[in-house]
Design a protein around this motif. Structure first.
Motif, PDB file in Angstrom:
ATOM      1  N   GLU A 254       0.770  -1.495  -0.092  1.00  0.00           N
ATOM      2  CA  GLU A 254       0.016   0.246   0.103  1.00  0.00           C
ATOM      3  C   GLU A 254       0.974   1.526   0.226  1.00  0.00           C
ATOM      4  OE1 GLU A 254       0.343  -1.062   4.372  1.00  0.00           O
ATOM      5  OE2 GLU A 254      -0.122  -2.356   2.747  1.00  0.00           O
ATOM      6  N   MET A 255       1.859   1.396   0.381  1.00  0.00           N
ATOM      7  CA  MET A 255       3.057   2.532   0.506  1.00  0.00           C
ATOM      8  C   MET A 255       3.743   2.317  -0.865  1.00  0.00           C
ATOM      9  SD  MET A 255       2.414   3.861   2.424  1.00  0.00           S
ATOM     10  CE  MET A 255       1.142   3.548   3.754  1.00  0.00           C
ATOM     11  N   GLN A 256       3.619   1.831  -2.122  1.00  0.00           N
ATOM     12  CA  GLN A 256       4.970   1.126  -2.747  1.00  0.00           C
ATOM     13  C   GLN A 256       4.170   2.529  -4.488  1.00  0.00           C
ATOM     14  OE1 GLN A 256       4.470  -2.989  -4.272  1.00  0.00           O
ATOM     15  NE2 GLN A 256       6.105  -3.622  -2.508  1.00  0.00           N
ATOM     16  N   VAL A 257       3.348   2.445  -4.049  1.00  0.00           N
ATOM     17  CA  VAL A 257       3.460   3.892  -5.273  1.00  0.00           C
ATOM     18  C   VAL A 257       3.402   4.507  -4.961  1.00  0.00           C
ATOM     19  CG1 VAL A 257       0.781   5.647  -6.074  1.00  0.00           C
ATOM     20  CG2 VAL A 257       0.475   2.908  -6.429  1.00  0.00           C
ATOM     21  N   GLY A 258       2.993   5.387  -3.394  1.00  0.00           N
ATOM     22  CA  GLY A 258       3.847   6.560  -2.966  1.00  0.00           C
ATOM     23  C   GLY A 258       5.834   6.576  -3.185  1.00  0.00           C
ATOM     24  N   GLU A 259       5.921   5.454  -3.023  1.00  0.00           N
ATOM     25  CA  GLU A 259       7.347   4.601  -3.080  1.00  0.00           C
ATOM     26  C   GLU A 259       8.139   5.600  -4.464  1.00  0.00           C
ATOM     27  OE1 GLU A 259      10.532   1.825  -1.298  1.00  0.00           O
ATOM     28  OE2 GLU A 259       8.510   1.186  -2.764  1.00  0.00           O
ATOM     29  N   ALA A 260       7.461   5.339  -5.286  1.00  0.00           N
ATOM     30  CA  ALA A 260       7.578   5.582  -6.842  1.00  0.00           C
ATOM     31  C   ALA A 260       7.306   6.826  -7.092  1.00  0.00           C
ATOM     32  CB  ALA A 260       6.233   4.636  -7.774  1.00  0.00           C
ATOM     33  N   LYS A 261       6.438   7.156  -6.788  1.00  0.00           N
ATOM     34  CA  LYS A 261       6.275   9.391  -6.978  1.00  0.00           C
ATOM     35  C   LYS A 261       7.335   9.732  -6.188  1.00  0.00           C
ATOM     36  CE  LYS A 261       1.701   8.558  -8.087  1.00  0.00           C
ATOM     37  NZ  LYS A 261       1.335   9.001  -9.418  1.00  0.00           N
ATOM     38  N   PHE A 262       7.463   9.468  -5.029  1.00  0.00           N
ATOM     39  CA  PHE A 262       8.863   9.434  -3.862  1.00  0.00           C
ATOM     40  C   PHE A 262      10.008   9.728  -5.128  1.00  0.00           C
ATOM     41  CE2 PHE A 262      11.847  10.195  -1.142  1.00  0.00           C
ATOM     42  CZ  PHE A 262      11.853  11.677  -0.331  1.00  0.00           C
ATOM     43  N   THR A 263      10.218   8.700  -5.223  1.00  0.00           N
ATOM     44  CA  THR A 263      11.365   8.573  -6.222  1.00  0.00           C
ATOM     45  C   THR A 263      11.798   9.520  -7.430  1.00  0.00           C
ATOM     46  OG1 THR A 263      11.463   6.063  -5.377  1.00  0.00           O
ATOM     47  CG2 THR A 263      13.039   6.771  -7.758  1.00  0.00           C
TER      48      THR A 263
ATOM     49  N   HIS B  14       4.389  19.317  13.869  1.00  0.00           N
ATOM     50  CA  HIS B  14       5.334  20.281  13.688  1.00  0.00           C
ATOM     51  C   HIS B  14       5.178  21.187  11.690  1.00  0.00           C
ATOM     52  CE1 HIS B  14       9.189  22.638  12.121  1.00  0.00           C
ATOM     53  NE2 HIS B  14       8.271  23.129  13.394  1.00  0.00           N
ATOM     54  N   HIS B  15       5.280  19.876  11.073  1.00  0.00           N
ATOM     55  CA  HIS B  15       4.461  19.478   9.700  1.00  0.00           C
ATOM     56  C   HIS B  15       3.544  19.435   8.646  1.00  0.00           C
ATOM     57  CE1 HIS B  15       8.624  22.320   8.709  1.00  0.00           C
ATOM     58  NE2 HIS B  15       8.038  22.730   8.041  1.00  0.00           N
ATOM     59  N   ALA B  16       2.409  19.708   8.763  1.00  0.00           N
ATOM     60  CA  ALA B  16       1.095  18.756   9.028  1.00  0.00           C
ATOM     61  C   ALA B  16       1.385  18.668   7.448  1.00  0.00           C
ATOM     62  CB  ALA B  16      -0.076  19.542   9.325  1.00  0.00           C
ATOM     63  N   ASP B  17       0.624  17.709   6.943  1.00  0.00           N
ATOM     64  CA  ASP B  17       0.253  17.204   5.563  1.00  0.00           C
ATOM     65  C   ASP B  17      -0.057  17.696   5.135  1.00  0.00           C
ATOM     66  OD1 ASP B  17       0.414  14.974   6.782  1.00  0.00           O
ATOM     67  OD2 ASP B  17      -1.174  14.066   6.691  1.00  0.00           O
ATOM     68  N   MET B  18      -0.317  19.431   5.215  1.00  0.00           N
ATOM     69  CA  MET B  18      -0.524  20.109   3.841  1.00  0.00           C
ATOM     70  C   MET B  18       0.504  20.543   4.122  1.00  0.00           C
ATOM     71  SD  MET B  18      -3.054  21.382   2.750  1.00  0.00           S
ATOM     72  CE  MET B  18      -3.211  21.813   1.092  1.00  0.00           C
ATOM     73  N   ALA B  19       1.435  20.684   4.591  1.00  0.00           N
ATOM     74  CA  ALA B  19       3.144  21.965   3.782  1.00  0.00           C
ATOM     75  C   ALA B  19       3.128  20.978   3.210  1.00  0.00           C
ATOM     76  CB  ALA B  19       3.753  22.078   6.283  1.00  0.00           C
ATOM     77  N   PHE B  20       2.956  20.238   2.660  1.00  0.00           N
ATOM     78  CA  PHE B  20       3.860  18.761   1.464  1.00  0.00           C
ATOM     79  C   PHE B  20       3.146  19.162   0.334  1.00  0.00           C
ATOM     80  CE2 PHE B  20       4.907  16.063   5.391  1.00  0.00           C
ATOM     81  CZ  PHE B  20       5.785  15.827   5.237  1.00  0.00           C
TER      82      PHE B  20
ATOM     83  N   VAL C 119       3.228  17.564 -10.608  1.00  0.00           N
ATOM     84  CA  VAL C 119       2.778  17.252  -9.331  1.00  0.00           C
ATOM     85  C   VAL C 119       1.367  17.360  -9.048  1.00  0.00           C
ATOM     86  CG1 VAL C 119       3.452  16.280  -7.571  1.00  0.00           C
ATOM     87  CG2 VAL C 119       5.158  16.519  -8.208  1.00  0.00           C
ATOM     88  N   THR C 120       0.320  16.230  -8.922  1.00  0.00           N
ATOM     89  CA  THR C 120      -0.345  16.333  -8.893  1.00  0.00           C
ATOM     90  C   THR C 120      -0.646  16.406  -7.391  1.00  0.00           C
ATOM     91  OG1 THR C 120      -1.383  14.332  -8.583  1.00  0.00           O
ATOM     92  CG2 THR C 120      -1.404  15.622 -10.672  1.00  0.00           C
ATOM     93  N   SER C 121      -1.993  17.403  -6.551  1.00  0.00           N
ATOM     94  CA  SER C 121      -2.243  17.156  -5.478  1.00  0.00           C
ATOM     95  C   SER C 121      -2.443  15.751  -5.320  1.00  0.00           C
ATOM     96  CB  SER C 121      -2.977  18.206  -5.059  1.00  0.00           C
ATOM     97  OG  SER C 121      -4.438  17.562  -5.403  1.00  0.00           O
ATOM     98  N   GLY C 122      -2.677  14.755  -5.855  1.00  0.00           N
ATOM     99  CA  GLY C 122      -2.969  12.979  -5.246  1.00  0.00           C
ATOM    100  C   GLY C 122      -0.996  12.329  -5.843  1.00  0.00           C
ATOM    101  N   ASP C 123      -0.582  12.773  -6.200  1.00  0.00           N
ATOM    102  CA  ASP C 123       0.736  12.753  -6.055  1.00  0.00           C
ATOM    103  C   ASP C 123       1.302  12.586  -4.525  1.00  0.00           C
ATOM    104  OD1 ASP C 123       0.304  11.447  -8.836  1.00  0.00           O
ATOM    105  OD2 ASP C 123       1.345  13.691  -9.386  1.00  0.00           O
TER     106      ASP C 123
END
Length: 130
Positions: free
Chosen positions: A40-49, A78-84, A108-112
């Motif tokens: 469930e984290m692999q899509v995020g990992e790929a987008k992060f990479t 300290h840095h909420a998700d919205m900060a990202f 990069v989209t907000s979904g990304d």
């Protein structure tokens, strides 16, 4: 004999310092226990990479170009998700680190960013940050 022991001690210290210096870019150093990213984290990992790792390092450990995101400064209180989201949309003026300003991330989209943020939060939890 003393000179030899001092020489060995110095060599060990130099090797240790070199390992610490390279740790920010060492891919294996940042892997959480087991080193396996859950499905469930692999899509995020790929987008992060693809969009973040060049500056923030593989698995968020930082590089000489950008700070580590797996750091207590970036924990949710300290840095909420919205900060990202704002950082990706608008860029960020340097304020915690001396890497310079972060540019906005084109394409990069907000979904990304949601996927990336979930991945970063998982890395932070694995590292015991929160």
């Amino acid at each position: 004999m003393k000179v030899w022991v001092m020489g060995v001690g110095l060599a060990v210290m130099v090797a240790a310092l070199a390992a610490c210096e390279s740790n920010a870019t060492n891919q294996d150093a940042a892997k959480p226990a087991g080193g396996v990213t859950p499905a469930e984290m692999q899509v995020g990992e790929a987008k992060f990479t693809a969009n973040c790792a060049a500056c923030h390092g593989v698995r968020g450990v930082g590089t000489k170009q950008g700070p580590p995101l797996v750091h207590k400064i970036y924990e949710p209180n300290h840095h909420a998700d919205m900060a990202f989201q704002r950082a990706a949309e608008n860029g960020v003026r340097a304020h915690h680190w001396e890497f310079g300003n972060m540019p906005k991330i084109e394409g990069v989209t907000s979904g990304d960013v949601e996927h990336i943020t979930r991945y970063v939060r998982w890395l932070q939890r694995e590292a015991g940050i929160y």
